[in-house]
Enzyme design. Structure first.
Site, mmCIF file in Angstrom:
data_model
loop_
_atom_site.group_PDB
_atom_site.id
_atom_site.type_symbol
_atom_site.label_atom_id
_atom_site.label_comp_id
_atom_site.label_asym_id
_atom_site.label_seq_id
_atom_site.Cartn_x
_atom_site.Cartn_y
_atom_site.Cartn_z
ATOM 1 N N LEU A 1 30.650 18.000 36.587
ATOM 2 C CA LEU A 1 31.311 18.702 35.476
ATOM 3 C C LEU A 1 30.294 19.124 34.415
ATOM 4 O O LEU A 1 29.336 18.393 34.139
ATOM 5 C CB LEU A 1 32.373 17.788 34.858
ATOM 6 N N HIS B 1 32.973 4.783 40.212
ATOM 7 C CA HIS B 1 31.803 5.113 41.026
ATOM 8 C C HIS B 1 31.455 3.922 41.916
ATOM 9 O O HIS B 1 31.343 2.793 41.425
ATOM 10 C CB HIS B 1 30.618 5.462 40.124
#
Ligand code: NHR
Ligand code: GAR
Length: 221
Positions: free
Chosen positions: A99, A115
């Site tokens: 992003l 993650h």
């Protein structure tokens, strides 16, 4: 509880199977999470996570990054779609597009990612294979606030798994996912109840600043 004691609106971004999305849906359904998942958005068409949203009557859509000329144009479309649902929280759940800084700034302190590594170790992709090849004894998973720095935002919570000699990237990923489905709902609950905030660049949980590793789940599998 949050100031109104009412569920917060959450938009979930996915790119794939959506098992983390399912963990959040389950928490909403059984009343353990004060959230209202108001939309699921995928950058990939025809993924299983979209079927999960459909099954529970959650608004869902695809914004296919391949149909945009630039990351900026994709992010602008994604942002407009997200904001049409006025969420208090945006959750990346296996979302696989990097992003832009303008996008992450727009949701500063209001966007989480999960993650599959013990950050700051193994930012980026193929984390399970990298942990095995490094000969690590432990691997794990981290929930963090999203900032412009890829997988670099402040840690909220981590859970560990042991790496055994017979582990492959696949078996390790399965173990890590079990922990994901524990810690992501927990972090979202803390946020939804107003007990988790990002202050400057550090994480505050229940009034206390966390150290850089984040809260450590005691149970190691
Ligand atoms: N964006 C920013 N700015 N900051 C973060 O912390 C982000 C982010 C976007 C996604 C998730 C992340 C992960 O948990 C995430 C965190 C995708 C890639 C990647 O390389 C890397 C990290 C993460 C997600 N994506 C490729 C890309 O060119 C595409 C890979 C693919 O489609 O398979 O965008 O690991
Ligand atoms: C999860 O293991 C998550 O940690 C990982 O993708 C999987 C998504 O599973 N995320 C990343 O690798 C982000 N780059 P899910 O779609 O079943 O929730």
């Amino acid at each position: 509880m949050n100031q109104t004691n009412s569920p917060i609106n959450v938009v979930v971004l996915i790119s794939g199977s959506g098992s983390n999305l399912q963990a959040l849906i389950d928490g909403q359904q059984d009343g353990s999470l004060p959230i209202n998942i108001c939309a699921v958005i995928s950058n990939k068409p025809n993924v299983k996570g979209l079927d999960r949203a459909e099954k529970y009557g959650i608004a869902h859509s695809v914004i296919n990054h391949k149909t945009f000329d630039s990351r900026e144009a994709f992010d602008a479309a994604l942002q407009a779609k997200i904001d049409s649902h006025t969420p208090e929280l945006v959750v990346l759940a296996g979302f696989m597009r990097i992003l832009t800084p303008a996008f992450t700034q727009h949701y500063a302190g209001k966007m989480l990612n999960i993650h599959p590594s013990l950050l700051p170790k193994y930012q980026g992709l193929h984390t399970h294979q990298r942990a095995i090849e490094a000969g690590d004894d432990f691997h794990g998973v981290t929930v963090h606030f999203v900032t412009a720095e890829l997988d670099g935002g402040p840690n909220i919570i981590q859970a560990k798994v042991t790496i055994t000699p017979t582990d492959t990237a696949d078996t390790l990923a399965k173990k890590v996912q079990q922990q994901e489905h524990v810690i992501y709902p927990l972090a979202v609950k803390w946020f939804a109840e107003g007990n988790l905030t990002l202050e400057k660049n550090h994480v505050v949980l229940n009034g206390k600043t966390l150290d850089s590793a984040g809260y450590q789940l005691e149970k190691i599998i």
